[in-house]
Structure formats: structure tokens, C-alpha cells
Design a protein around this motif. Structure first.
Motif, short mmCIF file in Angstrom:
data_model
loop_
_atom_site.label_atom_id
_atom_site.label_comp_id
_atom_site.label_asym_id
_atom_site.label_seq_id
_atom_site.Cartn_x
_atom_site.Cartn_y
_atom_site.Cartn_z
N SER A 89 4.53 0.73 -26.14
CA SER A 89 4.18 -0.15 -25.03
C SER A 89 4.01 0.63 -23.73
O SER A 89 4.69 1.63 -23.51
N VAL A 90 3.10 0.15 -22.90
CA VAL A 90 2.94 0.60 -21.52
C VAL A 90 2.76 -0.67 -20.69
O VAL A 90 1.74 -1.37 -20.84
N ILE A 91 3.73 -0.98 -19.83
CA ILE A 91 3.69 -2.21 -19.05
C ILE A 91 3.87 -1.86 -17.58
O ILE A 91 4.83 -1.18 -17.20
N VAL A 92 2.94 -2.32 -16.76
CA VAL A 92 3.01 -2.14 -15.30
C VAL A 92 3.15 -3.52 -14.67
O VAL A 92 2.27 -4.35 -14.80
N ASP A 93 4.26 -3.73 -14.00
CA ASP A 93 4.55 -5.03 -13.39
C ASP A 93 4.71 -4.83 -11.88
O ASP A 93 5.64 -4.16 -11.43
N CYS A 94 3.80 -5.40 -11.10
CA CYS A 94 3.80 -5.23 -9.65
C CYS A 94 3.97 -6.58 -8.97
O CYS A 94 3.22 -7.52 -9.27
N ALA A 95 4.95 -6.67 -8.06
CA ALA A 95 5.16 -7.88 -7.27
C ALA A 95 4.96 -7.53 -5.80
O ALA A 95 5.58 -6.59 -5.29
N VAL A 96 4.08 -8.26 -5.14
CA VAL A 96 3.78 -8.02 -3.72
C VAL A 96 4.16 -9.25 -2.93
O VAL A 96 3.68 -10.35 -3.21
N THR A 97 5.04 -9.08 -1.95
CA THR A 97 5.37 -10.14 -1.02
C THR A 97 5.16 -9.61 0.39
O THR A 97 5.76 -8.62 0.78
N HIS A 121 6.44 -3.88 -4.96
CA HIS A 121 7.55 -3.42 -5.81
C HIS A 121 6.98 -3.29 -7.22
O HIS A 121 6.64 -4.29 -7.85
N THR A 122 6.87 -2.05 -7.72
CA THR A 122 6.22 -1.79 -9.00
C THR A 122 7.20 -1.20 -10.00
O THR A 122 7.93 -0.26 -9.68
N VAL A 123 7.18 -1.76 -11.22
CA VAL A 123 8.02 -1.26 -12.31
C VAL A 123 7.10 -0.84 -13.46
O VAL A 123 6.31 -1.64 -13.97
N MET A 124 7.18 0.43 -13.84
CA MET A 124 6.42 0.94 -14.98
C MET A 124 7.37 1.19 -16.14
O MET A 124 8.34 1.93 -16.01
N THR A 125 7.08 0.57 -17.28
CA THR A 125 7.94 0.68 -18.45
C THR A 125 7.13 1.17 -19.64
O THR A 125 6.02 0.67 -19.89
N THR A 147 0.06 -8.19 -11.97
CA THR A 147 0.32 -8.15 -10.53
C THR A 147 0.42 -9.57 -9.99
O THR A 147 -0.46 -10.40 -10.26
N ASN A 148 1.48 -9.84 -9.26
CA ASN A 148 1.66 -11.13 -8.59
C ASN A 148 1.74 -10.88 -7.09
O ASN A 148 2.55 -10.07 -6.63
N ILE A 149 0.89 -11.57 -6.36
CA ILE A 149 0.82 -11.42 -4.90
C ILE A 149 1.21 -12.73 -4.24
O ILE A 149 0.73 -13.80 -4.63
N TYR A 150 2.09 -12.64 -3.26
CA TYR A 150 2.44 -13.81 -2.45
C TYR A 150 2.32 -13.44 -0.98
O TYR A 150 2.99 -12.52 -0.50
N GLU A 151 1.45 -14.13 -0.26
CA GLU A 151 1.24 -13.90 1.17
C GLU A 151 1.38 -15.23 1.91
O GLU A 151 0.54 -16.12 1.75
N PRO A 152 2.44 -15.40 2.70
CA PRO A 152 2.65 -16.68 3.40
C PRO A 152 1.49 -17.08 4.30
O PRO A 152 1.30 -18.28 4.55
#
Length: 855
Positions: free
Chosen positions: A32-40, A45-49, A171-176
Motif C-alpha cells: 500500500s501507498v496512502i497519502v492523506d492530506c487535511a487542510v484547514t 497536515h499530510t500523512v504518508m503511509t 485530500t480534504n480541504i476546509y476553508e471557513p
């Protein structure tokens, strides 16, 4: 075919012919190669597994390698091996270095991974995994996304190099403030892969994912090559109201994003100070001229400009700044076309001349009162008279209103000097990489600073409500960029948040703070954003000012790097790897790259001393002088410092033997013999290749009669990987890797052939020669006069090398050092006629009588 003749003057001879009855290669399967990026709120904040399985029946090293943005800080790294976790610890760099030195002194071996790049830096680690066992690597990093030309960019580089059972980028992006645009693309996306990019966008949220199956990753049905190789890029922007900013408050910290949506541009007065010394000759000067022609076209008619080319003599196009009318721009473009490289450098006089011109324009009231003054310096050289001398003279002359922007061309430039000098004078520096797109790099930088909106921006906050502010004074705000200020609240019960903005073109405004929805907040992101920004700015302050200011900034940056677990230039990540059978627990140490030390971010890893060490693949070696021959036969000289390569073919009849390497000081000689196809093809052609190599290591004393695979003999260590390669290590010297290319046995024309690669060629003496050897220590050349060639995709150009003028063609060859089956495409300048003009003498001068002759 291995053997040692009995001649007394030779210690060992080696010929390698294609064979198949040797050892099987080790197997590693990437699960597996998983890149999970959360942007607020721009904070990513990026986690590579990644999980890999050792399918071999012996233990072996498994490597984990990641490229990540230079602006990011590593915050965590861990490994899971047989249900045990090994977690990284952030330490002061000096303490980590002592741990490294202690490990080396105790006999543990150390390796150094070098990396350079424009936007990315490399993290690499290896660990020894038992047979039929797996390992999971987890790397976490954080960064504040920077707005450039109106967009934020999230760049993920993926190079799995093999098919992956589970591959996923999420990738999940949240911008108020709300999202105004979101775009996702990748450099490797084909028409078949494009529909796999899923994008869901609502008012404030975006979800982007890309998850191809293992069959969708294949380059072709049934083959093992992967299409996934390149950059996955997301660009977005947020809604901007008519007010001048957005403040968000979470957990006692605030962040203020300041990017006014509609403001008139401020006219600029810009002096282009252009290095035309001899080192700027050839392609550099051509690209500089091309960039300047495009930049001049983009000047606004309200702008004023001047041109100051310099070498040992400083000249000017006109004695004063000129308004950017169409006629003046046209005349300036004609002048730019005449600038050519010559002489030595005179940077100080060039920059101070530009300063004097701006001052004189102000004194004579020929420049608009509401306008900004800037100098853009382009150079590839070192400061004349020393960096302190230039900084002192430029700093005292500029005063407090001008801005200095420095563009450092290539890797030889003193980038640290340019960086400090620009920051001391309200500007910034940028490295321009020597490559075919250098013109676009120059234009891109100019576009970022071409449209100032506000000058002398000062953002003020209530004294009794905030403390620990990041920088809140800025020389300019450019169109498409953004100012970010963060701080800690001393009053958490604020009903409103009054911010005063001072600057040319702005007035005080009252903002209402936003409170982002809790469900989209990851941890204490505003506090970490504040810490990230504070550390970045402290690191910049540690380069300028007096010694006390530098020391205080460095100490505070170190303290905060440790407190918030960031790998910065002052800290290192230390991971203790599993104990080996001898009881050692080996550390992994990762450091942080700085642009001034571009050549070479170092991630240091220690290879455990196991009783059984599986054979390392040649693909893990670092090729210090990437000069090799492979294919038909193609000689390739890769030049990483120039991001370029040269190539040529040698065509001769089968049976001809060429000298490839000859080093009289070390006694190392390599010859290669040409073979041809089985028969001439119907179109009348016959391909030729290298079919055997002779390697000779002469000594005065040692003699031997036999050599065995994977044993030491005759000052050589041999390692064979079945159907793949032979690695020959010469005692206290270089390694040679001979790559086997297998062809279908029943092919009517083609046959098996060999490629020849050199590792650690810098260990050979300066007198080394031969068709390959003469390039081991580099070559100086310039390419200019780019023009259409016979093929639309292969332009011609003029090359100046070794005092000769050659016609060369841009083309491609393949480097099989890392991918034996498919190879990697290498762009190169092709020298025609058997390399005539590039190689010393003629190709026939390198013909020898036998594989083992030293005459």
C-alpha cells in the motif's frame, strides 16, 4: 566467464557474458501507498503511509523514500515491524550528530542520501526486515500553503516504481471563507486515469481522491510497469469579501489572512541589474535575454525602468529611468538583444549604479510619488570583494525605501549571500535552476513581484488582547499573494477584533472574527500554524542583524522546534531501529534542507550489521559520476548540477573492442567488445551492442588464478543477481555495474546485450581516460542558438566544447540503472558522427586488440 590468467603483472581479469544460472533477485512487494492530506485554513497536515512485504526467504533491506515540499516541516516518523512501533524523536541537531558519530565509531555503517530539487526535498530510510515479514512506514509533515499568483498549491510527488495493491491519494480541504475554485490534475494522468480523479466541492469543503486499481496502474495490459510517476497537484483559492482580511480564532490563538480582493496596482520603478560576465555565456545569457524580452513586454505604461548590464565594467542603456511607453520598451528590447557575456564580475558597481539612478529619479521628481522602487539583480557569480564588503556597500546605499530582489542563476552562485542581502533590503532571493525552462523561471519570479498593491503595510492589533505576534510589518503586498499574521490571545472573550491597517492605499477597518466549525479542525491547528510561522521567521532573522540578534533568534527557533516537534535546520529526527543480533539498536537521523545548502539535504541512515546481509541491489547506489553506456551503444554523460546530459553513439562492426576506462594511477582498465544482431533485418540494418566487458586491476604484488562469484579475489568483490546484473567492486576504489538485457530467445534478429555503469567514479584519478573515463570528472560546455531541427520534437543547437563549435540535437536516451526492464528517459544533447568533437580524438583511437590488453 570468470578467470585470472597467469601473467605476473596483472592481479585479475574479468569478462562478463550474459548468463542465467546465478542467484535469484530479492523480492519486495509494496502492499500500500496512502497519502492523506487535511487542510484547514491553508495549514496542511499530510500523512504518508506505506506497507511493504519481504517475500524473499532471507532478510533484506527495505527502503522508504519520500519527496516532500521544501516549505514543509517533518513532525513525525514511525515504523511498525512485527507489531512493534519505532517512533521518531526530535532532537537538537548537535545532540543527534553526536549520536551519529557514536554509532559510526562503534562499527555501524553509515550511508548518505543526497537530494536537490526546486520544490521538493527527500526523506529516505532503510530497515532490515526478516523473511516473509512486512514493515509499515508512516511519515507526517506540515506546512502553511503560500498563495502565489492567486492560488494555493498542494503538491504530492508519487514515484512508487512498482505496482501497488492499494494506492490512494485523499485530500480534504476546509476553508471557513468559502472556496472560489478547486482544480486537481497530475503530470502522469492519461485519458484512462483522468476519470479516476474524484472531486466533490461544496461551499466551504472540498474532497479530492485518486485511487487506481492495480490493473489501472499498469503501463500496458499484463506488464509490470506503472503509470504512477510524477506530481499530483491541487490548486485552489478562497472567497474574498470587499473588506481587507479574514481573522480566524481557535483555542486561544488567531490567524489573520490579508489579501484584499480589489485594489489598484502601485506603479513601480525597477532597475534590472544584469550580470554579463564570462560565466554567464552561452545558454544562460540566451535565456536571460529571452526572459528580459518577455518581462519588458509586460511592463505597465505607468512603470519606469532602467537596464544596467555589468561585468568588470558597468554600463547603462540610458542614464536615467525611462517611462515604459511602447517606443521605449521597443528600444530597450533591441538593446537587450545586443547584451553578451564578457569579462569578470563587478556586482557591487552594478547594484550601486542602479541605486544611484533610483535616488536621482526621486530627487529630480521624475518618478511618481506613490510608486515603489525596486532593483532586480540577476547573477550567477560570487560577490566581488567579499560578501561583507558588498552587503555593507549596498545596504548603506539603498536606505529604507528601496527593495532588492536577487535571482541566483545555477548551483555555483553564493545563494546564502544573495538571500541575506535581499532580506536586509526589503526583498527576497530566488534560485534559478540551469535547465531548459530557466526563461520561464525568470518570468515566473517577475510575475510574482510585478504588481504591488500596497506599500509599507503595518497591521496593528489591540495591545491588551494579543501577544507573541508573528511579523506584522511588510514592505509590499503583491497582487495574487497573501499576508499572514498569527498570535496568541490574552483575552478569550472578545466580542470583536479591531485591526488597524496602515499603508499606502489602505485605511483602518473593523473585522469580525470567524470561529471555524469544530468538526473540521485537526487538533490545535491555529497554535501549530502560529508556531510554524514564528519558527520560519526566526530562522530568517537568525541570518541578519548583529551577533546578539542572530543568537537570540536561533535559540528561540530551536526551543520552539523542539517544543512543537518540527524538523527544522536546527533539529534532527532520530528513530531507533530494531536491535540486531549483536544487540545494537541503530539510529536513523533526518536533517532539514536549506536552499543555501541546496546540494545537499542529508538524510543519514545507518545500515544494521546483521550476520546475514542480503545482497544490495545496484539500484540503491548513489552514482557520483553518472556516465554510462547502454543500448545500441549509447554513451550518456549525465550532469546533475546542470540538470542536463550529453549523449553520442559509437557505430562499428561486430567484434571491435573499445577502451572505455583507463586509469594509469590506479591500474584500472575496462574494455568492451561490440556484438551485432543475429542477422541483418529486412530493412538492411543491423543493430550493434556491447556483448562482453574485460575489467583489469593491475597491482605490483598481488596475483591470482581464479575468481568466484560473491567471493573476494584479485582485489575484486563480485556479486551476481540472476538475469539482472553483475556488480564488480574493486578494492579501495570504484564499483562497476554490468546490466544484462534479456531478449526473447527466439527473436529472429536481436540478441541479449549488456550495459555498463560506474559507481563512485570520483575515486578514480584525474588522469583517467577512455571513451567513458574522460568524462568522469565532468565537462565544460555551452549550448546556444536553439533552432528547429529535422524532427519537430528534436530541435538543433550550437554547442561550444573543447574549443570546438558543434551542431547538436536535443533527444532522449534511456538510463537502466534503476529500472532494468523499462529504463528512465533522459533528455540529452546528441553529438553526431560518433561523438566527434566531444570525445578526445576519433572513435578509432580507442580500438584495442583484446579484452585484456593494457597496451
Amino acid at each position: 566467464e570468470l578467470g585470472c590468467p597467469g601473467e605476473p603483472n596483472y592481479s585479475c581479469f574479468l569478462a562478463f557474458l550474459p548468463c542465467s544460472d546465478v542467484l535469484s533477485p530479492p523480492q519486495v512487494e509494496v502492499h500500500s501507498v496512502i497519502v492523506d492530506c487535511a487542510v484547514t485554513s491553508r495549514f496542511a497536515h499530510t500523512v504518508m503511509t506505506s506497507t511493504a512485504l519481504n517475500k524473499a526467504n532471507v532478510s533484506q533491506e527495505i527502503f522508504f523514500e519520500v519527496e516532500m515540499p521544501k516549505t514543509a516541516f517533518i513532525t513525525n516518523f514511525s515504523m511498525e515491524i512485527e507489531n512493534r512501533f519505532y517512533v521518531g524523536e526530535i532532537k537538537e541537531k548537535e545532540k543527534a550528530k553526536k549520536q551519529y558519530e557514536k554509532a559510526v565509531s562503534s562499527g555501524q555503517t553509515a550511508g548518505l542520501v543526497k537530494a536537490s530539487g526546486r520544490k521538493m526535498e527527500k526523506f529516505s530510510v532503510s530497515v532490515n526486515i526478516a523473511a516473509e515479514s512486512n514493515v509499515t512506514f508512516i511519515l507526517t509533515y506540515e506546512e502553511l500553503l503560500q498563495r502565489k499568483l492567486g492560488l494555493y498549491e498542494i503538491l504530492t510527488r508519487v514515484k512508487p516504481k512498482s505496482l501497488v495493491q492499494e494506492f490512494k491519494i485523499v485530500t480534504n480541504i476546509y476553508e471557513p471563507q468559502g472556496l472560489s475554485s478547486v482544480d486537481a490534475h497530475a503530470t502522469f494522468l492519461s485519458n484512462d486515469l483522468l476519470p479516476l480523479v474524484e472531486k466533490t466541492v461544496s461551499d466551504k469543503k472540498a474532497h479530492i481522491s485518486f485511487s487506481p486499481t492495480i490493473d489501472q496502474q499498469r503501463k500496458c495490459p499484463g506488464c509490470d510497469g506503472t503509470l504512477i510517476d510524477g506530481d499530483f497537484i491541487i490548486k485552489y483559492d478562497v472567497n474574498r469579501e470587499k473588506n481587507l482580511g479574514d481573522i480566524q480564532i481557535v483555542n486561544g490563538y488567531f490567524v489573520h489572512f490579508f489579501a484584499p480582493p480589489v485594489l489598484p496596482r502601485v506603479p513601480k520603478n525597477v532597475v534590472f541589474v544584469i550580470d554579463r560576465s564570462g560565466s554567464m555565456g552561452g545558454m544562460k545569457m540566451q535565456q536571460t535575454r529571452e526572459a528580459m524580452l518577455a518581462i519588458l513586454k509586460d511592463l505597465d505604461e505607468e512603470d519606469h525602468f532602467a537596464l544596467v548590464p555589468f561585468d568588470s565594467v558597468t554600463e547603462v542603456w540610458k542614464e536615467s529611468l525611462t517611462k515604459a511607453t511602447k517606443q521605449n520598451v521597443s528600444d530597450a528590447m533591441n538593446y537587450i538583444r545586443t547584451i553578451d557575456a564578457r569579462g569578470s564580475t563587478g556586482m557591487t558597481s552594478g547594484v550601486t549604479k542602479g541605486i544611484d539612478m533610483l535616488k536621482k529619479g526621486r530627487q529630480e521628481n521624475r518618478l511618481p510619488e506613490r510608486s515603489t522602487d525596486m532593483i532586480i539583480l540577476l547573477t550567477d557569480g560570487m560577490p566581488d570583494g567579499g560578501s561583507s564588503y558588498v552587503q555593507s556597500n549596498v545596504g548603506s546605499a539603498m536606505g529604507e525605501k528601496m527593495s532588492l530582489y536577487c535571482l541566483g542563476f545555477g548551483n555555483d552562485v553564493d545563494y546564502n549571500f544573495l538571500d541575506v542581502m535581499s532580506k536586509e533590503n526589503r526583498g527576497m532571493a530566488r534560485r534559478i535552476y540551469e535547465a531548459s525552462d530557466a526563461t520561464l523561471q525568470l518570468q515566473g519570479f517577475y510575475e510574482e513581484v510585478a504588481s504591488p498593491l500596497l506599500l509599507d503595510v503595518d497591521l496593528r492589533y489591540p495591545d491588551n488582547a494579543v501577544d507573541f505576534l508573528t511579523t506584522n510589518n511588510f514592505a509590499q503586498l503583491f497582487n495574487g499573494s497573501e499576508i499572514v499574521v498569527a498570535g496568541r490571545l490574552t483575552d478569550n472573550n472578545l466580542d470583536n477584533f479591531l485591526v488597524e491597517v496602515l499603508g499606502q492605499g489602505a485605511s483602518a477597518l473593523d473585522w469580525t472574527a470567524m470561529y471555524p466549525d469544530d468538526e473540521y479542525i485537526f487538533g490545535d491547528f491555529t497554535e501549530r500554524l502560529w508556531a510554524y510561522l514564528t519558527i520560519q521567521q526566526l530562522l530568517e532573522k537568525s541570518k541578519t542583524g548583529d551577533s546578539n540578534m542572530k543568537a537570540n533568534a536561533t535559540a528561540k527557533a530551536l526551543e520552539m522546534s523542539l517544543e512543537y516537534s518540527f524538523v527544522t535546520p536546527l533539529t534532527s529526527m532520530v528513530v531507533t531501529k530494531p536491535e540486531t543480533e549483536d544487540g545494537n539498536a541503530d539510529p536513523v537521523i533526518a536533517d532539514k534542507l536549506t536552499e543555501g545548502n541546496l546540494l545537499y539535504f542529508s538524510t543519514i541512515f545507518f545500515l544494521p550489521s546483521y550476520r546475514y546481509q542480503s545482497p544490495p541491489s545496484y539500484t540503491n547506489y548513489q552514482y557520483s559520476a553518472p556516465v554510462f553506456v547502454d543500448g545500441d551503444p549509447h554513451f550518456i554523460i549525465e550532469l546533475p548540477d546542470r540538470h542536463d546530459a550529453l549523449c553520442f553513439n559509437i557505430n562499428d562492426k561486430p567484434g571491435t573492442i573499445f577502451n572505455l576506462v583507463s586509469d594509469p594511477e590506479s591500474g584500472i582498465v575496462v574494455h568492451g567488445q561490440i556484438i551485432g544482431d543475429k542477422k541483418i533485418s529486412p530493412d538492411g540494418t543491423m543493430n550493434t551492442y556491447f556483448g562482453s566487458f574485460g575489467i583489469i586491476h593491475q597491482t605490483l604484488e598481488n596475483k591470482c588464478s581464479f575468481c568466484f562469484v560473491r567471493s573476494r579475489c584479485c582485489s575484486m568483490d563480485l556479486l551476481v543477481t540472476k538475469d539482472r546484473s553483475l556488480t564488480v567492486t574493486l578494492k579501495d576504489s570504484v564499483k562497476f555495474v554490468i546490466v544484462l538485457h534479456k531478449v526473447w530467445a527466439k527473436h529472429p534478429y536481436h540478441r541479449d546485450y549488456l550495459g555498463f555503469y560506474t559507481v563512485d567514479s570520483h575515486l578514480l584519478s584525474p588522469s583517467v581516460h577512455g571513451l567513458l573515463g574522460q568524462f568522469y570528472h565532468g565537462i565544460e560546455y555551452e549550448v546556444t542558438g536553439l533552432r528547429p531541427g529535422e524532427h519537430p520534437d528534436k530541435p538543433d543547437a550550437t554547442m561550444y566544447v573543447k574549443g570546438r563549435e558543434l551542431n547538436v540535437t536535443r533527444g532522449w536516451q534511456r538510463d537502466f540503472s534503476r529500472d532494468v526492464k523499462n529504463g528512465e528517459r533522459v533528455p540529452c544533447w546528441f553529438i553526431h558522427s560518433n561523438g566527434t568533437g566531444l570525445i578526445d580524438g576519433d572513435a578509432s583511437d580507442y580500438i584495442v586488440s583484446s579484452l585484456f590488453t593494457t597496451d
